[in-house]
Write a protein that holds these residues in place. Structure first.
Motif, mmCIF file in Angstrom:
data_model
loop_
_atom_site.group_PDB
_atom_site.id
_atom_site.type_symbol
_atom_site.label_atom_id
_atom_site.label_comp_id
_atom_site.label_asym_id
_atom_site.label_seq_id
_atom_site.Cartn_x
_atom_site.Cartn_y
_atom_site.Cartn_z
ATOM 1 N N PHE B 37 0.814 -1.208 0.000
ATOM 2 C CA PHE B 37 0.000 0.000 0.000
ATOM 3 C C PHE B 37 0.850 1.263 0.000
ATOM 4 C CE2 PHE B 37 -3.298 -2.807 1.867
ATOM 5 C CZ PHE B 37 -4.248 -2.585 0.892
ATOM 6 N N THR B 38 2.061 1.154 0.522
ATOM 7 C CA THR B 38 2.896 2.342 0.716
ATOM 8 C C THR B 38 3.202 3.036 -0.602
ATOM 9 O OG1 THR B 38 3.950 0.987 2.377
ATOM 10 C CG2 THR B 38 4.918 3.120 1.952
ATOM 11 N N LYS B 40 5.870 5.654 -2.369
ATOM 12 C CA LYS B 40 7.208 6.217 -2.106
ATOM 13 C C LYS B 40 7.077 7.720 -2.255
ATOM 14 C CE LYS B 40 9.440 2.078 -3.694
ATOM 15 N NZ LYS B 40 10.021 1.389 -4.854
ATOM 16 N N TYR B 41 6.706 8.435 -1.184
ATOM 17 C CA TYR B 41 6.091 9.758 -1.282
ATOM 18 C C TYR B 41 6.723 10.787 -2.216
ATOM 19 C CZ TYR B 41 4.986 14.524 -0.280
ATOM 20 O OH TYR B 41 4.738 15.841 -0.417
ATOM 21 N N PRO B 42 7.926 11.257 -1.987
ATOM 22 C CA PRO B 42 8.299 12.382 -2.876
ATOM 23 C C PRO B 42 8.305 11.990 -4.349
ATOM 24 C CG PRO B 42 9.904 12.078 -1.125
ATOM 25 C CD PRO B 42 9.018 10.889 -1.106
ATOM 26 N N GLU B 43 8.578 10.721 -4.641
ATOM 27 C CA GLU B 43 8.588 10.291 -6.045
ATOM 28 C C GLU B 43 7.180 9.978 -6.553
ATOM 29 O OE1 GLU B 43 10.926 7.866 -4.111
ATOM 30 O OE2 GLU B 43 12.180 9.636 -3.950
#
Lengths: 345, 164
Positions: B37-38, B40-43
């Motif tokens: 579910f995660t 990879k935030y900034p990307e």
């Protein structure tokens, strides 16, 4: 070989094993975090280096740079001694676990075990019982009720499970007719593993090993909801890291013991490498590889179980230890004895 | 300790634990292989649905003018007093426009009342959730930051027309 050569080789072996252990421990922590994340459909640490492979080094650096806090009420000497005992026990036990057959190097025959002791299994049992002191001391000297309760629980738990552990080993010793780890490995041969012959003993030993290493489902000494951090509540910086390292090093030792006693040590089932006509060093390399594979598989099992099962209640733990595991290990001894009588093993 | 009677007694197979443990282990093994579910935030960024209440923005028409007529209702209804409007007259058809329209993003609670009360569909909640400031002055968004072309806000405007 004269005395100096023996000492030299032993020192080299100690250095190698110590470093391999430390490296394995740090990556064990990394994989614990990754696998726990995978079980929960997360990704886990993947930022430091490629897929987070440098994470353990970042963790160690962080722990080293932390402030070392000793509580005002603590008994300082014993407070410092406790993690040292934990580490000492964790790393010295590995001395008697064989990682492969003897290797021929520079004209010498070197056994791939630090100390080929005749009573190796007794040595392991003695040292693991010393491990109780580390946790009890830590709990008692911290001057905190959470630590104290954790220490008491842990000593009760480890003493109870040591009994079933010792009795399960009894079955193995009956079959091998020796306390020497190398002899036990050889007695199992290619596929005649103790895990098949005495499955009850195998199960009791594995369960006791979980309890001895304080891993979930038996991690009552550090049950977070009730005891904050348990026996290491009042520890910080490198002393905390000492306990942390010791826990994971204990896991490696437990898997090493399970492999040696029940899963045929460094042998590969059904494949006799001796018939391939490989040079000695290649043969040894394959054996060491097989041993490492078994250890890694068991370590994965340890982590996997941790993230699957809930913690036992304290009375359930004691019930299981005294009313189930202890009688079962006795049944196992009788089972092995009957097998020996019937088949003259 | 009194022995309580269970509603349903465990069967023998359940009592010896091991089959149950194997069941649990196989479940976790299965979920280990499931997709994660995660993000990879900034990307990889989370793209919210139209119902998401992000940063409030002013709608900018195609001719570059704001829709706002500076009636001051949003400023009036704002529970955290985050909006300040200063009205003035204009030659355009709408006759009034805001000279100054400021939202203090430290005060804003993203309740969406301003959007609900607006008679002109001129202030709407956008999908923007990335707001970071290093000082309090930066947190006061003026017209330069608030004006967003109407084409980027179609999603939200349609959502409002359907559900408001």
């Amino acid at each position: 070989m004269n005395v100096w050569e023996i000492i030299g080789f032993t020192l080299v072996k100690i250095v190698i094993i110590l470093h391999v252990m430390l490296l394995t421990v740090s990556y064990l922590v990394y994989f614990e975090r990754r696998i726990s994340a995978w079980v929960q459909n997360r990704l886990g640490p993947n930022r430091v280096g490629w897929e987070g492979v440098l994470q353990p080094f970042a963790d160690v650096l962080k722990l080293l740079l932390k402030e070392d806090i000793v509580p005002y009420q603590a008994n300082k000497k014993i407070h410092t001694l406790a993690p040292i005992i934990a580490l000492f026990v964790a790393f010295t036990t590995y001395a008697v676990i064989p990682i492969g057959p003897a290797i021929e190097l520079f004209g010498y025959t070197i056994p791939l075990v630090v100390a080929d002791v005749n009573m190796g299994i007794l040595y392991v049992l003695a040292l693991t019982s010393l491990g109780v002191y580390a946790i009890t001391f830590a709990g008692w000297s911290s001057g905190s009720k959470y630590s104290l309760l954790g220490g008491i629980r842990s000593s009760a738990q480890m003493i109870s499970y040591e009994i079933s552990m010792g009795f399960s080993i009894g079955g193995v010793i009956l079959l091998a007719e020796s306390l020497r780890p190398l002899a036990i490995v050889d007695s199992q041969g290619q596929w005649f593993w103790n895990a098949w012959i005495q499955p009850i003993g195998f199960i009791t030993f594995v369960v006791s090993a979980f309890a001895e290493t304080n891993r979930l489902p038996f991690d009552l000494p550090e049950a977070e909801p009730e005891l904050v951090g348990g026996f290491h509540t009042e520890y910080s910086s490198m002393k905390f890291a000492g306990f942390f390292l010791a826990e994971y090093a204990n896991m490696i030792i437990a898997s090493g013991l399970i492999v040696t006693l029940y899963l045929g040590g460094y042998y590969i089932p059904f494949i006799n490498i001796g018939t391939f006509g490989l040079p000695n060093w290649a043969e040894v390399l394959i054996y060491v590889g097989a041993f490492s594979f078994k250890i890694v598989a068991l370590l994965f099992f340890f982590i996997w179980v941790r993230w699957s099962l809930p913690r036992f209640r304290y009375d359930q733990l004691m019930n299981l230890g005294w009313k189930v595991m202890f009688p079962l290990s006795l049944v196992n001894i009788i089972w092995v004895a009957v097998l020996i009588m019937l088949f003259n093993l | 300790m009194a022995v309580k009677k269970r509603k349903k007694d465990l069967t023998f197979l359940e009592k010896i634990y091991i089959p149950e443990i194997v069941k649990g282990l196989s479940l976790t093994l299965k979920s280990m292989l499931k997709p994660k579910f995660t993000l990879k935030y900034p990307e990889e960024k989370f793209i919210p649905p139209a119902s998401y209440r992000g940063r409030p923005v002013l709608v900018q028409e195609e001719n570059g003018q704001e829709r706002c007529v500076a009636c001051g209702l949003c400023s009036r209804v704002c529970p955290s007093l985050a909006i300040e409007v200063l009205a003035s007259e204009t030659e355009a058809e709408k006759e009034r426009y805001p000279v100054k329209f400021e939202i203090n993003m430290i005060r804003c609670i993203f309740c969406g009342l301003c959007e609900e009360v607006c008679p002109e569909e001129a202030i709407v909640m956008s999908k923007d959730y990335e707001m970071a400031f290093t000082n309090r002055e930066e947190a006061i968004y003026g017209k330069d930051k608030l004006l967003v072309p109407v084409s980027q806000l179609q999603d939200r405007i349609e959502f409002l027309r359907q559900y408001k």
